[in-house]
Scaffold this motif. Structure first.
Motif, short mmCIF file in Angstrom:
data_model
loop_
_atom_site.label_atom_id
_atom_site.label_comp_id
_atom_site.label_asym_id
_atom_site.label_seq_id
_atom_site.Cartn_x
_atom_site.Cartn_y
_atom_site.Cartn_z
N UNK A 246 50.07 30.27 44.64
CA UNK A 246 50.06 29.86 43.31
C UNK A 246 51.52 30.10 42.85
N UNK A 247 51.95 31.28 43.55
CA UNK A 247 53.37 31.68 42.84
C UNK A 247 54.54 30.51 43.40
N UNK A 248 54.25 30.25 44.59
CA UNK A 248 55.04 28.85 44.83
C UNK A 248 54.98 27.77 44.01
N UNK A 249 53.97 27.31 43.75
CA UNK A 249 53.51 26.08 42.81
C UNK A 249 54.15 26.30 41.33
N UNK A 250 53.90 27.40 40.89
CA UNK A 250 54.28 27.66 39.34
C UNK A 250 55.92 27.96 39.28
#
Length: 363
Positions: A246-250
């Protein structure tokens, strides 16, 4: 002291009568059951009886449904219940505000619209924010409406590309070895996104946009290292993204881009011990300007009416499991707090198994 019951009559145009009553007066019966009032009809007059506030709500609802019918906006029985719920929440609302606006005309000429107050707010949030989260049970239109807003933006040249992604996580069962190259291996996980896309436009046009790279469907892992400019990015099934994913995507979001993240935190298929990135993001990002969180409930389910009742049954079961687990944890903490120094290091005996506790990992 409760107000005494009241009665009133609503006279409607004969041409709109069926829209109000439904086949066999099914809509009126549902209205009466939902509000707990008496509802009947004779000719083109609908008679209402019961608590004054509920009768007034029913009267307002019927008059507005009749107005929409005259304007050519037909509502089904589930739309009636969602509209009734919305009017009860917001006295200043008119059903036209929910059901009249068209998000997109799909390839078969069918209008895609918001179907309820939560969906209406969700569409507004996607248009007004660069990052929108849609969180709620299956069947509430989270991904479908996000796709419609994205396709509309692409066709109007507001963006250059649509990127659709989801984690490649098995839903509880082991699929084993999948034959083929990498694209063929991940395709089963992405099939629901293709299905939604093909409902937005005809297959030939969708395939052409995919081949030209204007629409990309890829697993979440493929997003690492990219900067996504001039895009509308949709992350589906986000409850199965880990915290790191999620951190990577955002942090992939680039200039002139928007992102929509959808998921249901009650249907997490991650391995035991892995934290859902969606649940974590909701806790961490809720107060950041420019980010909108839209919550859906069982009231907003737009699939078969049975789905709504199924969602409620599982939510009730999950609540009971949570209550049992909390009571068990509280009892263990109380036992530890009351232990003597010589017994603190001793292991507590396991709690007696219960039917609810043994199903705690389901769903």
């Amino acid at each position: 002291m409760a107000d005494p019951p009241t009665t009133t009559e609503v006279e409607v145009d004969q041409s709109t009568l069926l829209s109000l009553t439904g086949p066999g007066n099914a809509n009126l019966k549902a209205l009466g059951k939902h509000l707990g009032i008496e509802v009947g009809s004779r000719g083109n007059v609908v008679r209402l009886g019961g608590a004054p506030a509920k009768v007034a709500l029913a009267q307002r609802f019927l008059l507005q449904v009749a107005e929409l019918a005259i304007e050519g906006i037909a509502l089904d029985r589930q739309d009636h219940l969602r509209g009734l719920h919305a009017l009860g929440e917001d006295p200043a609302l008119h059903l036209r505000d929910i059901f009249s606006e068209i998000v997109l005309i799909n390839g078969r000429g069918r209008a895609i619209k918001a179907r309820g107050l939560a969906q209406k707010r969700y569409v507004q949030a996607m248009r007004a924010h660069d990052l929108t989260f849609g969180i709620g049970p299956a069947g509430t239109g989270k991904t479908y409406l996000a796709m419609a807003v994205a396709v509309k933006a692409l066709l109007e040249r507001q963006i250059k590309r649509i990127i659709l992604t989801r984690p490649a996580v098995e839903a509880g069962e082991k699929l084993g070895f999948l034959p083929g190259d990498l694209a063929e291996k991940v395709n089963p996980y992405l099939r629901p996104l293709y299905d939604a896309l093909n409902d937005m436009m005809d297959a030939d046009r969708a395939n052409g946009l995919v081949q030209r790279g204007q629409i990309e469907v890829a697993p979440l892992a493929f997003m690492r290292g990219r900067t996504l400019n001039d895009c509308f990015v949709i992350l589906d099934e986000a409850q199965n993204a880990t915290s790191e994913q999620m951190r990577m995507f955002l942090t992939r979001l680039g200039y002139e881009s928007r992102a929509v993240v959808t998921g249901d935190i009650t249907q997490i298929d991650l391995p035991p011990g892995a934290r859902s990135g969606l649940a974590e993001a909701r806790a961490l990002l809720a107060d950041i300007d420019g980010i909108s969180f839209c919550e859906f409930t069982d009231v907003d389910v737009v699939r078969h009416p049975l789905v709504q009742r199924i969602v409620v049954a599982y939510e009730r079961r999950d609540a009971e499991v949570g209550r049992v687990q909390k009571e068990r944890a509280d009892a263990r903490r109380a036992a530890l707090a009351g232990a003597t120094p010589s017994t603190v290091g001793l292991e507590l005996p396991p709690a007696a198994p219960s039917e609810a506790g043994s199903r705690g990992g389901e769903g």
